[in-house]
Motif scaffolding. Sequence first.
Motif, PDB file in Angstrom:
ATOM      1  N   THR A 271    -101.832  48.285 -69.784  1.00 24.70           N
ATOM      2  CA  THR A 271    -102.028  49.562 -67.942  1.00 24.70           C
ATOM      3  C   THR A 271    -101.329  48.761 -66.697  1.00 24.70           C
ATOM      4  O   THR A 271    -102.087  47.270 -66.323  1.00 24.70           O
ATOM      5  CB  THR A 271    -103.635  49.663 -67.684  1.00 24.70           C
ATOM      6  N   GLU A 272    -100.381  49.317 -65.889  1.00 20.93           N
ATOM      7  CA  GLU A 272     -99.641  48.032 -65.068  1.00 20.93           C
ATOM      8  C   GLU A 272     -99.391  49.145 -63.757  1.00 20.93           C
ATOM      9  O   GLU A 272     -98.758  50.268 -64.137  1.00 20.93           O
ATOM     10  CB  GLU A 272     -98.361  47.665 -65.626  1.00 20.93           C
ATOM     11  N   ARG A 273     -99.956  49.057 -62.664  1.00 17.69           N
ATOM     12  CA  ARG A 273     -98.545  50.155 -61.780  1.00 17.69           C
ATOM     13  C   ARG A 273     -97.332  49.638 -61.762  1.00 17.69           C
ATOM     14  O   ARG A 273     -97.085  48.698 -61.340  1.00 17.69           O
ATOM     15  CB  ARG A 273     -99.417  50.523 -60.668  1.00 17.69           C
ATOM     16  N   THR A 274     -96.567  50.619 -61.461  1.00 12.52           N
ATOM     17  CA  THR A 274     -95.344  50.246 -60.555  1.00 12.52           C
ATOM     18  C   THR A 274     -95.673  49.466 -59.257  1.00 12.52           C
ATOM     19  O   THR A 274     -96.588  49.461 -58.571  1.00 12.52           O
ATOM     20  CB  THR A 274     -94.403  51.544 -60.210  1.00 12.52           C
ATOM     21  N   ARG A 275     -95.220  48.324 -59.099  1.00 11.88           N
ATOM     22  CA  ARG A 275     -95.357  47.290 -57.868  1.00 11.88           C
ATOM     23  C   ARG A 275     -94.761  48.200 -56.775  1.00 11.88           C
ATOM     24  O   ARG A 275     -93.959  48.800 -57.035  1.00 11.88           O
ATOM     25  CB  ARG A 275     -94.480  45.886 -58.245  1.00 11.88           C
ATOM     26  N   PRO A 276     -95.356  47.350 -55.651  1.00 10.71           N
ATOM     27  CA  PRO A 276     -94.140  47.899 -53.960  1.00 10.71           C
ATOM     28  C   PRO A 276     -92.724  47.563 -53.847  1.00 10.71           C
ATOM     29  O   PRO A 276     -92.082  48.733 -53.787  1.00 10.71           O
ATOM     30  CB  PRO A 276     -94.884  47.787 -53.163  1.00 10.71           C
ATOM     31  N   GLY A 277     -92.789  46.335 -54.128  1.00 11.69           N
ATOM     32  CA  GLY A 277     -91.290  46.333 -54.441  1.00 11.69           C
ATOM     33  C   GLY A 277     -90.629  46.668 -55.144  1.00 11.69           C
ATOM     34  O   GLY A 277     -89.112  47.651 -55.069  1.00 11.69           O
ATOM     35  N   ALA A 278     -91.189  47.222 -56.231  1.00 14.78           N
ATOM     36  CA  ALA A 278     -89.814  48.347 -57.396  1.00 14.78           C
ATOM     37  C   ALA A 278     -89.747  49.525 -56.778  1.00 14.78           C
ATOM     38  O   ALA A 278     -88.408  49.885 -57.395  1.00 14.78           O
ATOM     39  CB  ALA A 278     -90.936  48.005 -59.255  1.00 14.78           C
ATOM     40  N   LEU A 279     -91.270  50.287 -56.634  1.00 19.49           N
ATOM     41  CA  LEU A 279     -90.837  51.530 -55.800  1.00 19.49           C
ATOM     42  C   LEU A 279     -90.575  51.646 -54.655  1.00 19.49           C
ATOM     43  O   LEU A 279     -89.397  52.841 -55.226  1.00 19.49           O
ATOM     44  CB  LEU A 279     -92.605  52.096 -55.411  1.00 19.49           C
ATOM     45  N   TYR A 280     -89.828  50.635 -53.754  1.00 12.60           N
ATOM     46  CA  TYR A 280     -88.375  50.795 -53.152  1.00 12.60           C
ATOM     47  C   TYR A 280     -87.655  50.646 -53.700  1.00 12.60           C
ATOM     48  O   TYR A 280     -86.535  51.335 -52.466  1.00 12.60           O
ATOM     49  CB  TYR A 280     -89.549  49.914 -51.735  1.00 12.60           C
ATOM     50  N   GLN A 281     -87.710  50.173 -54.421  1.00 13.69           N
ATOM     51  CA  GLN A 281     -85.632  49.474 -54.712  1.00 13.69           C
ATOM     52  C   GLN A 281     -85.910  51.086 -55.614  1.00 13.69           C
ATOM     53  O   GLN A 281     -84.488  51.276 -55.562  1.00 13.69           O
ATOM     54  CB  GLN A 281     -86.142  48.596 -55.654  1.00 13.69           C
ATOM     55  N   LEU A 282     -86.469  51.762 -56.525  1.00 18.44           N
ATOM     56  CA  LEU A 282     -86.268  53.067 -56.730  1.00 18.44           C
ATOM     57  C   LEU A 282     -86.180  53.638 -55.575  1.00 18.44           C
ATOM     58  O   LEU A 282     -84.711  54.525 -55.480  1.00 18.44           O
ATOM     59  CB  LEU A 282     -87.414  53.582 -57.597  1.00 18.44           C
ATOM     60  N   LEU A 283     -86.750  54.039 -54.742  1.00 22.62           N
ATOM     61  CA  LEU A 283     -86.941  55.030 -53.295  1.00 22.62           C
ATOM     62  C   LEU A 283     -85.186  54.616 -52.979  1.00 22.62           C
ATOM     63  O   LEU A 283     -84.331  55.602 -52.338  1.00 22.62           O
ATOM     64  CB  LEU A 283     -87.339  55.514 -52.185  1.00 22.62           C
ATOM     65  N   HIS A 284     -84.728  52.835 -52.737  1.00 18.26           N
ATOM     66  CA  HIS A 284     -83.947  52.240 -52.137  1.00 18.26           C
ATOM     67  C   HIS A 284     -82.305  53.188 -53.194  1.00 18.26           C
ATOM     68  O   HIS A 284     -81.297  53.919 -52.733  1.00 18.26           O
ATOM     69  CB  HIS A 284     -83.774  51.401 -52.405  1.00 18.26           C
ATOM     70  N   LEU A 285     -82.183  53.367 -54.492  1.00 19.79           N
ATOM     71  CA  LEU A 285     -81.484  53.303 -55.468  1.00 19.79           C
ATOM     72  C   LEU A 285     -81.747  55.387 -55.124  1.00 19.79           C
ATOM     73  O   LEU A 285     -79.950  55.569 -55.306  1.00 19.79           O
ATOM     74  CB  LEU A 285     -81.188  53.208 -57.107  1.00 19.79           C
ATOM     75  N   SER A 286     -82.748  55.878 -55.336  1.00 20.96           N
ATOM     76  CA  SER A 286     -82.248  57.112 -54.949  1.00 20.96           C
ATOM     77  C   SER A 286     -81.750  57.628 -54.083  1.00 20.96           C
ATOM     78  O   SER A 286     -81.187  58.823 -53.795  1.00 20.96           O
ATOM     79  CB  SER A 286     -84.103  58.197 -55.347  1.00 20.96           C
ATOM     80  N   SER A 287     -81.738  57.118 -52.812  1.00 22.31           N
ATOM     81  CA  SER A 287     -81.349  57.879 -51.418  1.00 22.31           C
ATOM     82  C   SER A 287     -80.177  57.462 -51.713  1.00 22.31           C
ATOM     83  O   SER A 287     -79.015  58.118 -51.002  1.00 22.31           O
ATOM     84  CB  SER A 287     -81.855  56.888 -50.293  1.00 22.31           C
ATOM     85  N   ALA A 288     -79.100  56.308 -52.754  1.00 19.57           N
ATOM     86  CA  ALA A 288     -77.777  56.652 -52.366  1.00 19.57           C
ATOM     87  C   ALA A 288     -77.224  58.071 -52.903  1.00 19.57           C
ATOM     88  O   ALA A 288     -76.241  58.268 -52.446  1.00 19.57           O
ATOM     89  CB  ALA A 288     -77.491  55.224 -53.477  1.00 19.57           C
ATOM     90  N   LEU A 289     -78.087  58.775 -53.592  1.00 20.16           N
ATOM     91  CA  LEU A 289     -77.566  60.135 -54.685  1.00 20.16           C
ATOM     92  C   LEU A 289     -78.137  61.260 -53.116  1.00 20.16           C
ATOM     93  O   LEU A 289     -77.059  62.225 -53.583  1.00 20.16           O
ATOM     94  CB  LEU A 289     -78.513  60.570 -56.263  1.00 20.16           C
ATOM     95  N   THR A 290     -78.196  60.894 -51.913  1.00 23.70           N
ATOM     96  CA  THR A 290     -78.745  62.206 -50.715  1.00 23.70           C
ATOM     97  C   THR A 290     -78.002  62.066 -50.600  1.00 23.70           C
ATOM     98  O   THR A 290     -77.364  62.590 -50.345  1.00 23.70           O
ATOM     99  CB  THR A 290     -80.340  61.522 -50.309  1.00 23.70           C
TER     100      THR A 290
END
Length: 744
Positions: free
Chosen positions: A336-355
């Motif tokens: 059982t593992e949760r997404t680390r904050p750094g990975a979470l923010y990196q995903l948001l960073h990548l997603s924002s490229a699409l906005t």
Amino acid sequence: MASRVGLSVAEDRTDASAQIEQALADIVKTTGAHLGAVYLKVPEDQLLRMVRVIGVSLRVARPWSMVALAAPVPVAEAAREGHPVWVGSHVELARRFPRTALALPYDVAMLVVPLSTGDTCWGALLQLWPGTRDPDPSRQEEEATDTGARLIGELLRQAAEEGNPLPPGELRVVEPPPARYEEPGAEITERLPEGMCALDLEGRITFYNRRATELLGVDESELLGARLWEILPWLLDPVYENAYLAALFSRLPRSFTALRPPDRLLAFYLYPDATGISVRIVPTEEAAVPDEEPAPAPEGSAVPAEEPPALSFEGPASPGLAAESGDDPVAAPTVTERTRPGALYQLLHLSSALTESVGVQDVTDAVTNQILPVIDVQSLAMVTVDGGRLQVVGSRGFPQEIVDGLQDRSLSADSPEVRAIMTGIPTFHPHIEDLRRIYPNIAVSPDTAACAHLPMFASGRTIGAVVLGYNRPHFFPPDERAGLTSLAGVIAQALERARLYDTKNQVALGLQAALLPGVLPDVPGIEVAARYIPATTGMDIGGDFYDLIRLDDTSVAAVIGDVQGHNVNAAALMGQVRTAVHTHASAGAIPGEILARTNRLLVDLRSNLFTSCLYAHLDLRNHRAHLATAGHLPPVLLHPDGRTEIIDGPSGILLGIEPEAQYRTFDVPLPPGAILALFTDGLVEVPGTDLDESIAEFAGHLAEADSQSLEELTETLVRRAAQAGRRSWGNDDIALLLIKVAAV
């Protein structure tokens, strides 16, 4: 340079790698930065990779270790454009680089400088300070940074010339200074009523007192070497680790309150420095947080306290995520593992490229140029469903025969991408043999060693799939599976918006083109060239227009105008204005009267949109121009001797405001060989620049016209205006009409 610090390098200090690490340590010690990193260019992947870092651990640095060279972020801008980037606070970071602020939501100041020798840029040097520092770097900081960057650039050049370049795929940590004391006040802390512990840069506990074990409710044997959020289930939420990251990146104190079950609130105070973080743990008498409410966010966190993080992925991947993953125990993890904050923010960073993407091509470019390199994928294809068959909307890295095999594949085919679309279940294959075992007849690229097939969900349905290929075996831990699956969903939503935009935009541009003259009339005695550039952002129709009306054998009328707004109403009004002007001009009215009659028509139409217009009657026999203007920009006349003249005659008010408005006609000479330029404000207007200065600058560009043809000149004027204005086209439509009088 300052004295040396401890380094995790080989014994040979002449090695380029060791010298670069030493230089990095010296730079941050001299400048006082608490974090430094060296990024190297990987030209073949259009990527920047972090290769050395000081001030944080590998685990913390890894989510920020890869940056697409095309991304609008400080590190990429410095390496791409070859100039330093200074950002004095997180507020400024959010204003100038919103995607970086999203991925790094901490109170920091940042300086990035390119690592260059001659005309070659090897990468970039990044430094971070607390965001509470002075708003500008000091002279000492700038000099130390410049000297160190030149040294690192030279070391990189020498290593490359000697055939032993620094490997861009290897990220290593330059060790922090050693602890100042062997026994960090053990006896003193045991006398305190508060819990005390110390964390290293990895977040692991290196020291604790007995009171800390009592407050946390754990055995002493569990604490040393562990991370708090890993051994205490009630601290597992990423917002608590985010407080640690906020202190680590900003080097500023942070705090948060957490509920130790069943009803005890504990306040945690974090005090960072270059070697780690000291933590005070204090019980608080505040009312316990109700079970159904989320824990409060730490101070400085980007996550709001009133709701959980929007993209906080929890627990192991759902059973569907492990489907078809083969027998490899790593491929189907049970931890059982949760997404680390750094990975979470990196995903948001990548997603924002699409906005920022508008059309389908923009989405494709964003995915292939900015997202694909950062998620460390070598091949990618995006397929959508159209008429029961697959359509490849974008790909990179896959051989053409693989892409051709996906194109037009039927939804009845037995293939992994079709299965992902039909079932909505992502599949992950750490080894390509897993895929071959399930689909023995499938064509696979010889360079693909692992792959994933991710359904794209949008508007409650599956619209296609993303196919990822890796050139080596790749194990997919739960947080990466959740992140990739969610990223595929973001791509799907961006594609849906883009397809809608493209459809509406084609209709809009088609309507607008129909309202403009298709071919300008061929008039003896003059040469004409026109350029119309619609706004490239948004789907609205603009109101800029131009026209050339042949009146008789020796006279012609030129018209240019701009209807207020960008919508269908503006386009409709533009068509009415063009028609009215054309009708009155053909009837033989003088310029001022033409504008007055058109104005009365617009007032009668009761439109709430106003229009600027310039009408010019060109008398080719007598070499005169008779003009009238309704609030439009003045034309520019290029005389045969190369002199330019801004024809700023009397101007009436905009059309459609005052029913009895009058418009004066005025004359100017039109000598043989002269060029008359009519244009709209989209060509010259630059925010923050005086409009008169912008028009004068445009006149200067026109004066530089040489032996170019008129068509080439229109291209040159548009290009030079863009360069002079340092702006991106898309804020307003552009219309340009050039008329050259034949030389005698």
